[in-house]
Design a protein around this motif. Structure first.
Motif, PDB file in Angstrom:
ATOM      1  N   PRO A  38      27.458  31.532  41.404  1.00 45.95           N
ATOM      2  CA  PRO A  38      28.126  32.517  42.261  1.00 45.95           C
ATOM      3  C   PRO A  38      29.258  33.175  41.481  1.00 45.95           C
ATOM      4  CG  PRO A  38      27.912  30.388  43.379  1.00 45.95           C
ATOM      5  CD  PRO A  38      27.548  30.164  41.941  1.00 45.95           C
ATOM      6  N   ALA A  39      29.360  34.477  41.571  1.00 51.41           N
ATOM      7  CA  ALA A  39      30.383  35.180  40.792  1.00 51.41           C
ATOM      8  C   ALA A  39      30.839  36.424  41.527  1.00 51.41           C
ATOM      9  CB  ALA A  39      29.823  35.571  39.420  1.00 51.41           C
ATOM     10  N   VAL A  40      32.095  36.756  41.343  1.00 47.31           N
ATOM     11  CA  VAL A  40      32.620  38.024  41.834  1.00 47.31           C
ATOM     12  C   VAL A  40      33.116  38.798  40.621  1.00 47.31           C
ATOM     13  CG1 VAL A  40      34.343  39.167  43.278  1.00 47.31           C
ATOM     14  CG2 VAL A  40      33.301  37.022  44.050  1.00 47.31           C
ATOM     15  N   LEU A  41      32.540  39.983  40.434  1.00 45.78           N
ATOM     16  CA  LEU A  41      32.972  40.866  39.342  1.00 45.78           C
ATOM     17  C   LEU A  41      33.923  41.907  39.909  1.00 45.78           C
ATOM     18  CD1 LEU A  41      32.898  42.436  36.606  1.00 45.78           C
ATOM     19  CD2 LEU A  41      30.754  43.468  37.393  1.00 45.78           C
ATOM     20  N   TRP A  42      35.149  41.920  39.399  1.00 50.37           N
ATOM     21  CA  TRP A  42      36.140  42.922  39.793  1.00 50.37           C
ATOM     22  C   TRP A  42      36.152  43.955  38.679  1.00 50.37           C
ATOM     23  CZ3 TRP A  42      39.289  42.399  44.239  1.00 50.37           C
ATOM     24  CH2 TRP A  42      40.281  43.361  44.399  1.00 50.37           C
ATOM     25  N   SER A  43      35.414  45.047  38.878  1.00 57.66           N
ATOM     26  CA  SER A  43      35.246  46.047  37.828  1.00 57.66           C
ATOM     27  C   SER A  43      36.145  47.236  38.126  1.00 57.66           C
ATOM     28  CB  SER A  43      33.773  46.477  37.760  1.00 57.66           C
ATOM     29  OG  SER A  43      33.594  47.442  36.737  1.00 57.66           O
ATOM     30  N   ASP A  44      37.352  47.198  37.569  1.00 55.66           N
ATOM     31  CA  ASP A  44      38.305  48.272  37.864  1.00 55.66           C
ATOM     32  C   ASP A  44      38.623  49.059  36.606  1.00 55.66           C
ATOM     33  OD1 ASP A  44      40.188  50.002  38.740  1.00 55.66           O
ATOM     34  OD2 ASP A  44      41.414  48.509  39.760  1.00 55.66           O
ATOM     35  N   PRO A  45      37.861  50.156  36.400  1.00 52.52           N
ATOM     36  CA  PRO A  45      38.062  50.930  35.171  1.00 52.52           C
ATOM     37  C   PRO A  45      39.375  51.708  35.180  1.00 52.52           C
ATOM     38  CG  PRO A  45      36.057  51.594  36.385  1.00 52.52           C
ATOM     39  CD  PRO A  45      36.870  50.732  37.289  1.00 52.52           C
ATOM     40  N   ARG A  46      40.134  51.620  36.306  1.00 49.46           N
ATOM     41  CA  ARG A  46      41.408  52.350  36.368  1.00 49.46           C
ATOM     42  C   ARG A  46      42.543  51.615  35.672  1.00 49.46           C
ATOM     43  NH1 ARG A  46      41.482  52.614  42.742  1.00 49.46           N
ATOM     44  NH2 ARG A  46      41.066  50.437  42.217  1.00 49.46           N
ATOM     45  N   VAL A  47      42.300  50.373  35.244  1.00 49.83           N
ATOM     46  CA  VAL A  47      43.346  49.626  34.517  1.00 49.83           C
ATOM     47  C   VAL A  47      43.817  50.495  33.348  1.00 49.83           C
ATOM     48  CG1 VAL A  47      43.823  47.583  33.108  1.00 49.83           C
ATOM     49  CG2 VAL A  47      42.392  47.383  35.154  1.00 49.83           C
ATOM     50  N   PRO A  48      45.133  50.701  33.231  1.00 47.87           N
ATOM     51  CA  PRO A  48      45.617  51.561  32.133  1.00 47.87           C
ATOM     52  C   PRO A  48      45.100  51.079  30.786  1.00 47.87           C
ATOM     53  CG  PRO A  48      47.396  51.106  33.685  1.00 47.87           C
ATOM     54  CD  PRO A  48      46.222  50.263  34.120  1.00 47.87           C
ATOM     55  N   ALA A  67      44.070  42.407  40.105  1.00 43.28           N
ATOM     56  CA  ALA A  67      42.679  41.945  39.990  1.00 43.28           C
ATOM     57  C   ALA A  67      42.614  40.422  40.115  1.00 43.28           C
ATOM     58  CB  ALA A  67      42.087  42.402  38.654  1.00 43.28           C
ATOM     59  N   ILE A  68      43.556  39.732  39.481  1.00 48.44           N
ATOM     60  CA  ILE A  68      43.605  38.265  39.590  1.00 48.44           C
ATOM     61  C   ILE A  68      43.764  37.864  41.054  1.00 48.44           C
ATOM     62  CG2 ILE A  68      45.027  36.224  39.089  1.00 48.44           C
ATOM     63  CD1 ILE A  68      45.651  37.550  36.338  1.00 48.44           C
ATOM     64  N   ASP A  69      44.704  38.524  41.750  1.00 56.86           N
ATOM     65  CA  ASP A  69      44.923  38.203  43.171  1.00 56.86           C
ATOM     66  C   ASP A  69      43.639  38.424  43.971  1.00 56.86           C
ATOM     67  OD1 ASP A  69      47.527  37.715  42.454  1.00 56.86           O
ATOM     68  OD2 ASP A  69      48.322  39.604  43.272  1.00 56.86           O
ATOM     69  N   GLY A  70      42.956  39.537  43.696  1.00 58.10           N
ATOM     70  CA  GLY A  70      41.724  39.849  44.423  1.00 58.10           C
ATOM     71  C   GLY A  70      40.652  38.791  44.186  1.00 58.10           C
ATOM     72  N   LEU A  71      40.510  38.358  42.950  1.00 58.20           N
ATOM     73  CA  LEU A  71      39.499  37.345  42.621  1.00 58.20           C
ATOM     74  C   LEU A  71      39.868  36.002  43.252  1.00 58.20           C
ATOM     75  CD1 LEU A  71      38.851  38.338  38.884  1.00 58.20           C
ATOM     76  CD2 LEU A  71      37.232  38.539  40.787  1.00 58.20           C
ATOM     77  N   GLN A  72      41.157  35.660  43.252  1.00 57.16           N
ATOM     78  CA  GLN A  72      41.584  34.406  43.891  1.00 57.16           C
ATOM     79  C   GLN A  72      41.343  34.470  45.400  1.00 57.16           C
ATOM     80  OE1 GLN A  72      45.062  32.903  40.755  1.00 57.16           O
ATOM     81  NE2 GLN A  72      45.674  33.938  42.631  1.00 57.16           N
TER      82      GLN A  72
END
Lengths: 247, 247
Positions: A38-48, A67-72
């Motif tokens: 099971p995995a959650v990919l947080w793909s946020d290309p807006r990261v500076p 992103a860390i908070d979202g994954l946690q």
């Protein structure tokens, strides 16, 4: 059934993190869906941009911590980040996180040990930013390897253009420059090369890989294997990352 | 910079959803990371088997709704689900969700319209479960196409084995049976075929695609294009899904 949920902090770039998800799947010993991780990919290309940040641009730390908070919040018990340059912020990210972040250089060292003994000379390829932050030089140097890097001219002519071509989806054009950079490192005595940039394995796989004679460590595969070992609750397995070209 | 976050409800199977993330990236007009679409992939391979559920097994709805909640909590404004069979639960999922779920058959119809006019005969390939739930027959029939399916014998000899080979990572072996099923549909007058299973495009791409003469709709690409149009806030674009074999 595996109940540990892996968090993947991706989007840097998005093609590399999609590729990481593919490799995570293919390297997992599984014959039905329910045996996969099971995995959650947080793909946020807006990261500076991490390279620009090192030259005085916007600091990406706030976006990385979001992103860390979202994954946690999604229940992830560990985080893998398939982007080498972003590991420049590793210590601050780990201080913010409540769960372990798997370090890509630790994962690469585990794979490198299988093909080049500590003490031997190894080449490091990566973005200019990754090489300047000495991510692999420091980690692998502390573990006993002697590391060398491309010349400034090779960076400008071959490595930097190859990475840009992958990010622009021009995979086929990216092979020749990366092959030339590898050949030049081998000529200077490198016994193996660590592809310390998540775009470079894609460049290598886009051409006639059988022409490359130097053993390579694919840091995407290395990180995927470390993540699989974590999810399955095993010590780093004896399974070997697929060598470039054998996929 | 795109600020809409796409939710991807994946893991069914995990290779198909990783492939969806790759196609989403490659089909997005972008030259730097920051022009790509922010996305969260919820890859939960523990979702009870959809095919088995239709034969009386555990209902996957609770797991699907947990995934929807997780994607909504992460800030996603719409959800794409790269699994055809799971669309059998679409109406109940949409009733639970606060955000729109992009229907894969709507996305496929938009692409089919570009290669076969409504009124013409089109073939539908998919798992036995998807064909039994009449996902594409109902949707495309309502829009004017005449749909045909493989014979029971072709399902047993070619289509079901091809899908199982992809799930077992035996991609090369999966081409021949799917090519035979396509040829048989063409012989019965199909003007185009919808690959209504996320594994089938992988099977088709694993062999000599130039031998296939019938136009195909890749439902992974179709769903990716619908997601890109949503994220960019545009009407479905004129960009065409990559035809099988031209990737």
């Amino acid at each position: 059934m595996i109940d540990r949920i892996l968090g993947v902090l991706g989007g840097m770039g998005p093609l590399a993190s999609a590729h990481f998800m593919t490799r995570l799947t293919l390297l997992t010993p599984a014959s039905i869906d329910q045996e996969h991780i099971p995995a959650v990919l947080w793909s946020d290309p807006r990261v500076p941009d991490r390279g620009k940040a090192l030259r005085g641009g916007t600091d990406p730390l706030a976006a990385l911590c979001r992103a860390i908070d979202g994954l946690q919040d999604a229940g992830c018990g560990a985080i893998a980040m398939p982007c080498n340059t972003a590991h420049g912020w590793f210590d601050k990210m780990q201080a913010h996180a409540k769960v372990p972040i798997l370090h890509i250089a630790d994962a690469a060292a585990a794979e490198l040990r299988k093909i080049a003994a500590p003490g031997s000379r190894v080449g490091i390829l990566g973005t200019a930013a990754t090489l300047q932050m000495r991510l692999y030089q420091t980690h692998l140097g502390a573990l006993g390897w002697e590391t060398i890097e491309p010349s400034d001219q090779d960076m400008a002519e071959f490595v930097t253009p190859a990475i840009a071509l992958v990010k622009a989806n021009r995979l086929r054009d990216s092979f020749a420059p990366v092959a030339q950079a590898l050949e030049n490192l081998a000529r200077r005595g490198a016994q193996a090369v660590v592809l310390g940039c998540t775009e470079l394995p894609l460049a290598v796989q886009s051409g006639p890989v059988e022409r490359l004679t130097i053993p390579l460590v694919d840091t995407i595969d290395a990180l995927a294997l470390a993540a699989i070992a974590w999810a399955r609750g095993t010590a780093p397995s004896d399974q070997t990352a697929t060598r470039i070209g054998s996929a």
